[in-house]
Design a protein around this motif. Structure first.
Motif, PDB file in Angstrom:
ATOM      1  N   ILE A   1     -15.587 -22.049  28.371  1.00 38.11           N
ATOM      2  CA  ILE A   1     -15.134 -22.467  27.035  1.00 38.11           C
ATOM      3  C   ILE A   1     -16.138 -22.009  25.982  1.00 38.11           C
ATOM      4  N   LYS A   2     -17.415 -22.278  26.231  1.00 35.96           N
ATOM      5  CA  LYS A   2     -18.441 -21.931  25.246  1.00 35.96           C
ATOM      6  C   LYS A   2     -18.510 -20.426  25.031  1.00 35.96           C
ATOM      7  N   THR A   3     -18.439 -19.658  26.116  1.00 38.78           N
ATOM      8  CA  THR A   3     -18.479 -18.198  25.990  1.00 38.78           C
ATOM      9  C   THR A   3     -17.255 -17.688  25.251  1.00 38.78           C
ATOM     10  N   ALA A   4     -16.091 -18.175  25.640  1.00 32.59           N
ATOM     11  CA  ALA A   4     -14.838 -17.724  25.015  1.00 32.59           C
ATOM     12  C   ALA A   4     -14.824 -18.053  23.532  1.00 32.59           C
ATOM     13  N   MET A   5     -15.221 -19.269  23.181  1.00 29.33           N
ATOM     14  CA  MET A   5     -15.217 -19.659  21.771  1.00 29.33           C
ATOM     15  C   MET A   5     -16.240 -18.853  20.972  1.00 29.33           C
ATOM     16  N   SER A   6     -17.357 -18.484  21.603  1.00 29.74           N
ATOM     17  CA  SER A   6     -18.344 -17.669  20.896  1.00 29.74           C
ATOM     18  C   SER A   6     -17.772 -16.291  20.573  1.00 29.74           C
ATOM     19  N   LEU A   7     -16.867 -15.785  21.412  1.00 26.19           N
ATOM     20  CA  LEU A   7     -16.219 -14.503  21.128  1.00 26.19           C
ATOM     21  C   LEU A   7     -15.291 -14.608  19.921  1.00 26.19           C
ATOM     22  N   LEU A   8     -14.893 -15.819  19.588  1.00 27.40           N
ATOM     23  CA  LEU A   8     -14.089 -16.064  18.390  1.00 27.40           C
ATOM     24  C   LEU A   8     -14.974 -16.465  17.207  1.00 27.40           C
ATOM     25  N   GLY A   9     -16.278 -16.528  17.439  1.00 32.77           N
ATOM     26  CA  GLY A   9     -17.192 -16.951  16.376  1.00 32.77           C
ATOM     27  C   GLY A   9     -17.174 -18.447  16.138  1.00 32.77           C
ATOM     28  N   ILE A  10     -16.764 -19.217  17.162  1.00 31.40           N
ATOM     29  CA  ILE A  10     -16.598 -20.668  17.001  1.00 31.40           C
ATOM     30  C   ILE A  10     -17.693 -21.405  17.765  1.00 31.40           C
ATOM     31  N   GLU A  11     -18.354 -22.337  17.092  1.00 22.92           N
ATOM     32  CA  GLU A  11     -19.330 -23.208  17.733  1.00 22.92           C
ATOM     33  C   GLU A  11     -18.611 -24.340  18.471  1.00 22.92           C
TER      34      GLU A  11
END
Length: 602
Positions: free
Chosen positions: A587-597
């Motif tokens: 989840i954290k990696t995927a959201m970081s690819l969207l620029g989301i904390e």
């Protein structure tokens, strides 16, 4: 990318079996395996038809032979069944356990590290004008551009994030003239107004004055073009542009001052958005390079000059129309600047792929730009990629900057952060947090809601923006995903306090039997590397966003049906704790690819 991938291991084992049975050599990636249909037993299915010529046997016999050989030569499968030419494989439980351990411990799970000789991609996004603040349309552009850059990096590409600031031109002069005539020496300091907002106010004021001047003329029977030709304000603005291009000191001084106000404002907004750039170009630098190329093209007979002195590219034989490159007074247009910017970028960097993140309203513009660069002899002209995306619209229609009918980016982020804060307070959440921590979580959640709402939709589609829908804590939203991550982190913190063991502490003999829910969640985690690769190939943040939502749904079903820390069986508890950790990591990696904390607590 993680070295452990179920499909890759299976394909590799199958190629060895095919070689040992039939003496054929095939590349592992060409072996076609697919998820087994629900009506049959199995996890993956091998299609054996491509190998019948080598086996010289029926589809059923070939499939059975391959299945027996896999059982004998590898521990990847526990059993198999054959349906005509389809070999259905039931994988051994340890295969899924191994994958789970890898996903939970590999910091780069799903990600391909960037090497020094990897292809270089330049991604251009934002491209603001210095006559107005960033608005909702810019917001989608910035989020898309940043996410595309992150996804390309995750696929092992070197990336340069770039911005072209449109800091000159007739639209900039409109704000400047309005400030000169009616500004009364206003500054951001004297008015308390953020610099880009202040300059934007003068742009709206110019258009208001222009409308007041031309409306009586149009009402009297003139066309818009005729009224504009009679406009004193427009004439003054055009003269100011000419004075700027000729370097008139007082005009240049005013231009620099007002642009500095805007740059400071932009910097604050970009920081709040969580986007940045490796290299910023300015139209005031690049337009002269473009002008030189246009004049070279004129000398070489590539372009034509009309009697009024304007320079044109006649592209009618290429299926386009005539495109003006220099106005009759010698001033430049957007296309001139884009030619110069492209040339400068390829001089500055050894670019393998140039990607322009610009709305679909500019599709024709970038087709023409590619054609012009090609005509001018630049090899890269044919390879430019326009990442075209749909517009963001409001319930009342399109955004109109000149009328001040926009959703301002700063105000939008302020309003959504306040809304997230109030939703949390009214729901009784975060009662153990300080005011500062609550506000910070509200910032993270509201910005995540905004980014996710704009990125989960296929980029090519236009969308209707709905702030209330985006910040919902249920359904396919950023807050729903962030809340699941925070829930898992809470479980992990409690596990640390209680000293609960995960899979790393268990031996093979202690491993539990996977339930169907657990197996489905592991298989969903296993999909992540392929989703990252597909998002990189398609340049689609939406693939990442919607995969993450499906993963979170799968986890929440598992969480609802299975106890984790209260499970008395030590092996099952260890498995479920590792499943939770791997899910949180993805989840954290995927959201970081969207620029989301993702917040640690909510």
């Amino acid at each position: 990318m993680s070295q452990y991938n179920i499909e890759t291991r299976l394909q590799s084992a199958i190629t060895k079996v095919l070689n040992s049975l039939y003496g054929i050599e095939v590349a592992p990636e060409t072996v076609t395996i697919q998820t087994t249909k629900k009506e049959f037993e199995g996890h993956y299915t091998l299609v054996v038809f491509p190998y019948l010529k080598a086996s010289k046997k029926s589809p059923e016999m070939t499939a059975a032979e391959v299945g027996e050989a896999l059982l004998a030569q590898t521990d990847l499968i526990s059993r198999f069944n054959v349906v005509k030419g389809f070999l259905n494989l039931v994988l051994s439980q340890h295969v899924f356990i191994d994958l789970l351990r890898s996903a939970a411990t590999d910091e780069n799970y799903g990600i391909t590290p960037v090497s020094g000789d990897a292809p270089l991609y330049m991604v251009e996004y934002s491209s603001p004008n210095t006559n107005k603040p960033l608005h909702l349309g810019h917001v989608r552009n910035n989020f898309l551009g940043y996410s595309v850059a992150q996804i390309l990096k995750a696929n092992g590409k070197r990336v340069v994030k770039t911005n072209i600031v449109n800091d000159r031109g007739i639209h900039i002069c409109k704000s400047m003239l309005a400030w000169k005539k009616w500004g009364d020496n206003a500054t951001p300091q004297s008015t308390g107004i953020k610099g880009d907002h202040l300059v934007g106010n003068f742009y709206v004021l110019w258009n208001t004055k222009f409308a007041e001047e031309t409306k009586p003329l149009i009402d009297g029977g003139m066309t818009k073009e005729e009224a504009e030709a009679q406009s004193a304000i427009m004439a003054e603005t055009r003269q100011m542009l000419k004075d700027w291009e000729e370097g008139k000191p007082e005009v240049i001084e005013m231009w620099k001052m007002m642009n500095e106000w805007v740059y400071e404002g932009f910097g604050e907004t970009y920081k709040r958005m969580g986007v940045d750039f490796d290299k910023i170009y300015y139209e005031s630098d690049t337009y002269l390079v473009g002008k030189e190329e246009v004049l070279r093209g004129l000398r070489e007979g590539l372009f034509v000059q009309d009697p009024d002195g304007s320079v044109w590219a006649d592209l009618t034989n290429d299926g386009y129309d005539r495109k003006v490159l220099l106005r009759s007074d010698g001033t430049s247009v957007y296309m001139t600047q884009d030619v110069g910017t492209a040339k400068m970028r390829y001089q500055d960097y050894t670019i393998d792929q140039m990607i322009y993140v610009v709305g679909n309203e500019q599709n024709y513009h970038f087709e023409v730009l590619s054609k012009l660069l090609d005509k001018l002899g630049f090899e890269f002209g044919k390879t430019l990629k326009h990442f075209s995306y749909g517009m963001v619209e409001l319930p009342e229609g399109k955004l109109k900057s000149r009328e001040g009918k926009v959703v301002d980016a700063d105000n939008l982020m302020d309003d959504m952060a306040e809304q997230a804060y109030l939703i949390s307070k009214n729901a009784g959440k975060g009662t153990d947090m300080s005011e500062g921590e609550s506000r910070e979580v509200a910032r993270i959640v509201s910005l995540g809601a905004l980014k996710y709402f704009l990125l989960k939709v296929d980029p090519k589609r236009s969308l209707l923006f709905n702030p209330e829908e985006s910040i919902d804590f249920n359904g396919n939203t950023g807050p729903f995903i962030q809340y699941t991550y925070a829930r898992i982190r809470s479980i992990q913190r409690r596990a640390e306090v209680e000293g609960a063991r995960d899979l790393s502490a268990l031996t093979g003999a202690e491993l539990p039997v996977l339930s169907e829910k657990e197996l489905m969640l592991i298989r969903r985690i296993n999909e992540f590397p392929a989703v990252v690769a597909a998002a990189g190939a398609d340049l689609s943040p939406a693939l990442i966003a919607n995969y993450t939502y499906e993963l979170v749904k799968e986890y929440n079903q598992f969480y609802h049906d299975r106890s984790i820390l209260n499970e008395p069986d030590i092996a099952k508890r260890a498995l479920r704790l590792t499943l939770s950790s791997a899910t949180a990591k993805v989840i954290k990696t995927a959201m970081s690819l969207l620029g989301i904390e993702v917040p640690e607590r909510m």
